[in-house]
Design an enzyme around this catalytic site. Structure first.
Site, PDB file in Angstrom:
ATOM      1  N   GLU A   1       0.841  -1.199  -0.145  1.00 36.52           N
ATOM      2  CA  GLU A   1       0.044   0.128   0.098  1.00 36.52           C
ATOM      3  C   GLU A   1       0.797   1.289   0.045  1.00 36.52           C
ATOM      4  O   GLU A   1       0.465   2.150  -0.551  1.00 36.52           O
ATOM      5  CB  GLU A   1      -0.922  -0.019   1.026  1.00 36.52           C
ATOM      6  CG  GLU A   1      -1.916   1.098   1.211  1.00 36.52           C
ATOM      7  CD  GLU A   1      -3.194   0.768   2.112  1.00 36.52           C
ATOM      8  OE1 GLU A   1      -3.809   1.829   2.689  1.00 36.52           O
ATOM      9  OE2 GLU A   1      -3.508  -0.450   2.215  1.00 36.52           O
TER      10      GLU A   1
ATOM     11  N   ASP B   1      -2.696  -3.143   3.447  1.00 40.81           N
ATOM     12  CA  ASP B   1      -2.952  -3.289   4.739  1.00 40.81           C
ATOM     13  C   ASP B   1      -4.221  -4.375   4.773  1.00 40.81           C
ATOM     14  O   ASP B   1      -5.081  -4.526   4.163  1.00 40.81           O
ATOM     15  CB  ASP B   1      -3.599  -1.722   5.104  1.00 40.81           C
ATOM     16  CG  ASP B   1      -2.552  -0.891   5.665  1.00 40.81           C
ATOM     17  OD1 ASP B   1      -1.156  -1.368   5.557  1.00 40.81           O
ATOM     18  OD2 ASP B   1      -2.853   0.123   6.079  1.00 40.81           O
TER      19      ASP B   1
ATOM     20  N   TYR C   1       0.110  -3.724  14.132  1.00 41.22           N
ATOM     21  CA  TYR C   1      -0.896  -3.235  13.272  1.00 41.22           C
ATOM     22  C   TYR C   1      -1.805  -2.187  14.044  1.00 41.22           C
ATOM     23  O   TYR C   1      -2.711  -2.707  15.033  1.00 41.22           O
ATOM     24  CB  TYR C   1      -1.721  -4.031  12.619  1.00 41.22           C
ATOM     25  CG  TYR C   1      -2.664  -3.706  11.527  1.00 41.22           C
ATOM     26  CD1 TYR C   1      -2.102  -2.861  10.326  1.00 41.22           C
ATOM     27  CD2 TYR C   1      -3.950  -3.526  11.944  1.00 41.22           C
ATOM     28  CE1 TYR C   1      -2.911  -2.434   9.430  1.00 41.22           C
ATOM     29  CE2 TYR C   1      -4.951  -2.974  10.715  1.00 41.22           C
ATOM     30  CZ  TYR C   1      -4.294  -2.331   9.650  1.00 41.22           C
ATOM     31  OH  TYR C   1      -5.099  -1.808   8.651  1.00 41.22           O
TER      32      TYR C   1
END
Length: 750
Positions: free
Chosen positions: A9, A105, A309
């Site tokens: 990304e 992601d 994350y």
């Protein structure tokens, strides 16, 4: 030799993946190796087309052209990132690229980023999915050893696309309808508007609140104070005569401890962080905005690889993460964390009952440290603060409960009872992770019976009443939202208009917005001048209050989001059809537009000055921006802005509060709320006399100029700047110098 194309990304993530995969040959927009080619998006490269793509006449805004309901949504390449899209497209078509690995992601929006690129490029090659929760080398290697079929996530993509298309339909149509109807730059959305409505409702409660005097009665004995309580456990009396009657009843009468209760209690540690909880605590402790905290978390996740994350709504981990906990403890066993971390490391088996729950983990587990060794000196102070919050919470959740003995004493004087309570710590448990002086964050500061250190008293003991008196207080209005409390309200929206079914749905979903989008939603409300800061508090502006009064009723409530999220969740599981959802959204959009067009509500610019816009001649509006006061043009077709004043980092020599900079050019001066005034030239002399070099003074002034320009630039300019860097695709409204233009570029839940 056939190669796999890895699509990340962001460039920063792509470079880390390339390093792990041994890709060393850099090309324009990609990094190649023997088996893999790693490339990247810049956020989104592809988005939903603007209205004028379907019909050139829609470039001009009018009520008559609404609703805009394209038969089939089209995808377009985002102009500002077209070069990188061309790179990715060419790589996808290379004959030596046999398959695709989606490494965007791991979530709904990340799936959308990749799939839209593949669809626009017409790529039909086999695809697999990398799904990981941290960016450490170990996590990336394990992820590539366990790639999933991309088909497993196709329904997740359909739900993301349905969300994007529905937001385009509702957001763009209602925004155009409101703007054209009231000739003002107004916007609305299914998350933005109910969030604003909560802030306005709170402000209405505050404004309508009438404070009342109340009275509490305190009795003072040897070593402690007790509070009078009524038979139905009320400490406050609203009739002073009634309070005085209590004083008369107890005067001169004997006092005895008629009840002394001691109870051993435990308090479990708080759960690990999800993003929203972390944003709340960072705002409470450091006054960081939600957006700032997310940005710091991204750096700790992507660049430093120290935390997992960030965009998660889970506060637990799954069983498969448990074997990695010892390594994670060793990685953080430095500095002030070392003693606690090593103590937990040596305690085998570790206690994980407050951290592990498979049933409560969705796409990603809680935010916890990675196995990457930390060098604290390499972190910026703000990064260090956020890292500290996460590490201490991680240590706490692995620690035993806080154990204490709660003591309650009831003192009877005649027929009246007085209550006192205290706490004796038996085992600090998880509180050691925060240090000995940690206050109990759940203690009710408004409680009329405060905790205190109590002397040794037995039931039946006679006590000497030293004095007894009345204390007067006033009831307080509800507090305005801060970013911390607003995040809580967005996560758990309430309201009389919400049905029980909607409440239940919102509890099982993420509430208003998602952990990843709430920060941008709040920032958008600031940027649109619907809300303003008053210290740490958030208050609605007149524009925001009026908007809530004129938008269709449906958009004011979180009920709409509850219904959407329920259906989107079903789509992501393959239990509902995305086409049917979009068909209902088209009908709903037409209904909303008709409601705005038929409304008799009026919008008034009540912050209009008598100063004319130099570009178009219309009157200018005075607004409070995030960094100071601005003049903006009242015409929706003009983007003129002028900075009047802005907050600086300079401190007042009288009261040490932050100074405000006013004026322009050589006429700039510093001003303080205490009345202090200082010309810019005098300020520079004072800084130099205090030991600052000319370069430091120059750098300081350049920084203030930069902030000033940032505060005064148009919304479109800000979005284009963001697109150039990262192509953030979650802005909903753009205002250009020639006309207001609402963009549907990948708008997130706004």
């Amino acid at each position: 030799m056939p190669k796999s194309l890895v699509l990340a990304e962001k460039p920063s993530v792509a470079k880390e993946i390339a390093k792990v995969l041994g890709c060393k040959q850099s090309g324009p927009g990609f990094i190649a190796g023997e088996r893999y080619i790693v490339t990247w998006a810049l956020g989104h490269l592809v988005t939903l087309a603007d209205p004028e793509i379907y019909n050139k006449e829609l470039k001009t805004w009018s009520l008559e052209s609404l609703p805009m309901l394209p038969q089939k949504m089209q995808l377009v390449v985002i102009k500002e990132s077209a070069k990188q899209y061309g790179v990715v497209q060419d790589l996808l078509k290379r004959p030596d690229v046999s398959d695709i690995i989606i490494a965007t992601d791991s979530g709904r929006e990340g799936e959308l980023v990749a799939r839209w690129i593949l669809i626009k490029a017409g790529c039909k090659k086999p695809a697999r999915r990398l799904w990981i929760s941290s960016q450490t080398d170990r996590a990336v290697k394990e992820g590539f050893n366990n790639l999933k079929p991309a088909a497993d996530y196709y329904n997740l993509f359909l739900s993301a696309e349905a969300r994007a298309e529905a937001d385009w339909l509702v957001g763009l149509n209602v925004t155009r309808a409101l703007t054209c109807k009231h000739n003002a730059g107004l916007s609305a959305g299914r998350v933005q508007t109910p969030t604003l409505a909560m802030i306005v409702a709170r402000e209405n409660e505050i404004r309508s609140f009438v404070p009342k005097d109340y009275y509490t009665i305190k009795a003072h004995f040897n070593g402690f104070t007790a509070t009078w309580m009524s038979a139905d456990n009320r400490a406050r009396l609203f009739d002073k005569a009634e309070a005085e009657a209590v004083l008369q009843r107890v005067a001169g009468k004997p006092a005895a401890a008629t009840a002394v209760g001691r109870q051993a209690k435990q308090k479990p540690p708080p759960a690990a962080y999800d993003l929203t909880e972390l944003q709340r605590d960072a705002n409470k402790k450091y006054a960081y905005s939600a957006k700032q905290t997310l940005s710091l978390m991204q750096a700790l996740y992507e660049r430093h690889k120290l935390l997992t994350y960030p965009r998660t709504d889970s506060r637990y981990i799954t069983d498969d993460i448990v074997p990695t906990l010892p390594d994670r403890l060793r990685s953080i066993a430095v500095g002030n964390y070392k003693e606690t971390a090593m103590s937990l490391y040596r305690a085998r088996p570790m206690s994980t009952k407050y951290l592990v729950d498979n049933s409560k983990v969705t796409d990603h587990h809680a935010i916890i440290p990675t196995e990457e060794p930390v060098n604290l000196s390499a972190l910026e102070p703000e990064e260090r603060n956020v890292y500290d919050l996460v590490v201490r919470r991680f240590l706490a959740v692995l620690s035993p409960p806080f154990e204490y003995e709660e003591t309650k004493i009831v003192v009877t004087i005649g027929k009246d009872q007085f209550h006192a309570k205290g706490k004796i710590v038996k085992n600090p448990g998880w509180k050691l992770a925060y240090g000995q002086n940690l206050a109990d964050e759940e203690e009710d500061d408004d409680s009329d019976v405060k905790e205190q250190t109590l002397p040794q008293i037995r039931q039946g003991d006679r006590l000497e009443l030293k004095s007894c008196g009345i204390e007067t207080g006033k009831t307080k209005p509800p507090a305005r939202y801060t970013e911390a409390t607003l995040l809580t309200a967005m996560e758990n929206p309430s309201g009389k208009e919400l049905s029980e079914a909607a409440r239940a749905v919102l509890k099982t979903t993420s509430g208003l917005g998602t952990p990843a989008t709430r920060a941008d939603i709040i920032e958008k409300l600031f940027d649109s001048f619907y809300i303003e800061r008053r210290g740490k508090e958030i208050a609605p502006t007149s524009k925001g209050i009026q908007l809530v009064s004129i938008v269709p009723d449906d958009l004011r409530s979180a009920e709409l989001t509850a219904k959407w999220e329920q259906e989107l969740a079903l789509i992501s599981k393959g239990q509902a059809k995305n086409d049917a959802f979009i068909a209902r959204m088209r009908e709903y959009t037409a209904k909303l537009v008709a409601s705005v067009a038929a409304s008799g509500a009026k919008y008034v610019h009540d912050n209009m000055t008598r100063e004319r816009c130099p570009d178009c001649g219309e009157f200018l509006l005075e607004v409070n921006g995030k960094k100071g006061t601005l003049l903006v043009c009242s015409s929706r077709g003009c983007g003129y802005r002028k900075n009047l004043s802005m907050q600086t980092n300079a401190r007042c020599p009288n009261c040490n509060k932050r100074l405000e900079m006013r004026g322009e050019g050589d006429k700039r001066m510093f001003a303080c709320v205490c009345g202090y005034r200082e010309k810019l030239a005098d300020f520079e002399k004072r800084r130099a006399a205090a030991g600052a070099s000319k370069n430091e003074v120059r750098d300081f002034m350049e920084e203030q100029d930069r902030k000033s320009k940032e505060a005064g630039q148009s919304a479109l300019a800000k979005q284009l700047a963001a697109l150039m860097v990262q192509n953030k695709f979650d802005k909903e409204t753009q205002v250009s110098g020639k006309g207001a233009q609402v963009s549907g570029k990948g708008k997130k839940n706004g």
